[in-house]
Design a protein around this motif. Structure first.
Motif, PDB file in Angstrom:
ATOM      1  N   TYR A 183       0.817  -1.221   0.000  1.00 53.99           N
ATOM      2  CA  TYR A 183       0.000   0.000   0.000  1.00 53.99           C
ATOM      3  C   TYR A 183       0.854   1.277   0.000  1.00 53.99           C
ATOM      4  N   GLU A 184       2.093   1.162   0.493  1.00 56.94           N
ATOM      5  CA  GLU A 184       2.981   2.333   0.535  1.00 56.94           C
ATOM      6  C   GLU A 184       3.363   2.816  -0.856  1.00 56.94           C
ATOM      7  N   ASN A 185       3.316   1.914  -1.820  1.00 61.47           N
ATOM      8  CA  ASN A 185       3.808   2.238  -3.160  1.00 61.47           C
ATOM      9  C   ASN A 185       2.712   2.428  -4.194  1.00 61.47           C
ATOM     10  N   GLU A 186       1.466   2.418  -3.753  1.00 60.00           N
ATOM     11  CA  GLU A 186       0.341   2.608  -4.675  1.00 60.00           C
ATOM     12  C   GLU A 186      -0.633   3.614  -4.071  1.00 60.00           C
ATOM     13  N   THR A 187      -1.505   4.134  -4.905  1.00 55.25           N
ATOM     14  CA  THR A 187      -2.591   4.958  -4.378  1.00 55.25           C
ATOM     15  C   THR A 187      -3.483   4.023  -3.573  1.00 55.25           C
ATOM     16  N   PHE A 224     -13.518   5.234  -6.048  1.00 51.97           N
ATOM     17  CA  PHE A 224     -12.054   5.134  -6.045  1.00 51.97           C
ATOM     18  C   PHE A 224     -11.654   3.704  -6.413  1.00 51.97           C
ATOM     19  N   PRO A 225     -12.157   3.198  -7.563  1.00 54.91           N
ATOM     20  CA  PRO A 225     -12.037   1.772  -7.891  1.00 54.91           C
ATOM     21  C   PRO A 225     -10.596   1.267  -8.055  1.00 54.91           C
ATOM     22  N   ASN A 226      -9.683   2.147  -8.429  1.00 53.92           N
ATOM     23  CA  ASN A 226      -8.306   1.690  -8.667  1.00 53.92           C
ATOM     24  C   ASN A 226      -7.415   1.754  -7.426  1.00 53.92           C
ATOM     25  N   ALA A 227      -7.969   2.212  -6.308  1.00 54.95           N
ATOM     26  CA  ALA A 227      -7.158   2.334  -5.098  1.00 54.95           C
ATOM     27  C   ALA A 227      -6.877   0.953  -4.501  1.00 54.95           C
ATOM     28  N   TYR A 228      -5.639   0.756  -4.077  1.00 56.15           N
ATOM     29  CA  TYR A 228      -5.273  -0.485  -3.392  1.00 56.15           C
ATOM     30  C   TYR A 228      -5.887  -0.445  -1.999  1.00 56.15           C
ATOM     31  N   ARG A 229      -6.372  -1.588  -1.516  1.00 55.11           N
ATOM     32  CA  ARG A 229      -7.086  -1.618  -0.231  1.00 55.11           C
ATOM     33  C   ARG A 229      -6.318  -2.385   0.830  1.00 55.11           C
TER      34      ARG A 229
END
Length: 318
Positions: A101-105, A220-225
């Motif tokens: 998660y640190e490296n993605e939106t 926010f469909p492309n956000a990593y969860r």
């Protein structure tokens, strides 16, 4: 490097109570038996369970120990201590993608019952991420606890990140909607979402989380969860029960274990990962921002047992 060294010293100090009870108990068993027999294993089992390793994990560790003792033809009890330690270490594998998660939106839900240090954890995480040059936004979606908003505001101000909040008692999903809109508009890297931890009413909690997740799916469909559960280490086995309950209502991806410095129940870190197959991703050993760090299995085992690991992956007395 200095910070890492400093944290190891605080971790070592924080695990003092666990070492003085749990680890000394293990050492006592190894030193007081001259033979590896049923009584030896029974004594070890008692110590492991009393150290909050948990019944199932204890059984697995002892089974592995028995197999290795036979395989290596070990006859002296103290000669199998390293095997026991290694078995515990292997129960705590974190995985290579633990901090993706640190490296993605990303959107990170932080959940946990009141009093475990959830709000403090969010503040510390926000500060750490800001220190990594990430643009961080925090959503105050715990709108039911009067003090939650104020605490979070103080922490976000300290961390130097923006806070999106609503009125006390307002719909948490509405706060999340506003926060997602703000995150997109401001180009935030990570949106941290504080949530209400009402385990005594699981149905409400489930509905609330589902509603918030639907908003993120849509907006926010492309956000990593990521979903982190904050647990108080001083509560021992009760912490595992809480994690299990939260896992039944949402997809928990990691554990934050707080207050490790105030407990003799440090074995809970081993039990949680083994029992629930959910990695401990962060560990807290104090009140300052530096006292919350990424969980490092080797450092934890070295600090707990006061041992050093060599390049071959073998432990020697430290």
């Amino acid at each position: 490097m200095e910070e890492k060294k400093g944290f190891f010293a605080r971790l070592f100090s924080g695990l003092t109570k666990t070492r003085e009870t749990f680890v000394k108990g293990i050492d006592r068993v190894f030193q007081s038996f001259s033979n590896i027999d049923d009584d030896f294993y029974d004594e070890l089992e008692e110590i492991l369970i009393s150290g909050d390793i948990g019944v199932r994990t204890t059984e697995e560790i002892l089974e592995e120990l028995k197999e290795e003792v036979l395989r290596q033809h070990i006859t002296e009890p103290y000669d199998c201590k390293d095997i026991l330690i290694m078995s515990m270490m292997q129960k705590m594998h974190i995985g290579d993608a633990a901090y993706r998660y640190e490296n993605e939106t990303s959107v990170v839900f932080v959940i946990g019952v009141n009093g475990v240090g959830k709000t403090t954890t969010i503040g510390k995480l926000a500060s750490k991420l800001k220190g990594m040059n990430k643009k961080v936004l925090v959503a105050a979606a715990d709108t039911f606890r009067a003090a939650a908003g104020g605490q979070l505001e103080a922490w976000t101000r300290r961390a130097g990140v923006d806070l999106i909040s609503g009125a006390e008692g307002s719909d948490p999903a509405a706060v999340v909607f506003d926060a997602v809109s703000a995150a997109k508009a401001r180009g935030a890297d990570v949106l941290l979402v504080d949530t209400a931890g009402r385990l005594h009413n699981k149905k409400n909690l489930m509905n609330e989380l589902e509603k918030m997740n639907r908003i993120i799916d849509r907006e926010f469909p492309n956000a990593y969860r990521e979903t982190l559960v904050v647990l108080d280490a001083t509560t021992g086995q009760n912490a595992i029960n809480q994690a299990r309950e939260f896992s039944s209502v949402c997809d928990v991806t990691g554990i934050v274990l707080t207050k490790m410095d105030g407990t003799a129940k440090g074995g809970i870190a081993i039990a949680i990962q083994s029992e629930l197959n959910i990695p401990v991703k962060y560990i807290g050993v104090g009140e300052s921002i530096e006292d919350l760090q990424k969980f490092n299995t080797m450092s934890f085992i070295e600090a707990l047992f006061d041992v050093k690991m060599n390049e071959k992956g073998e432990f020697n007395a430290g």
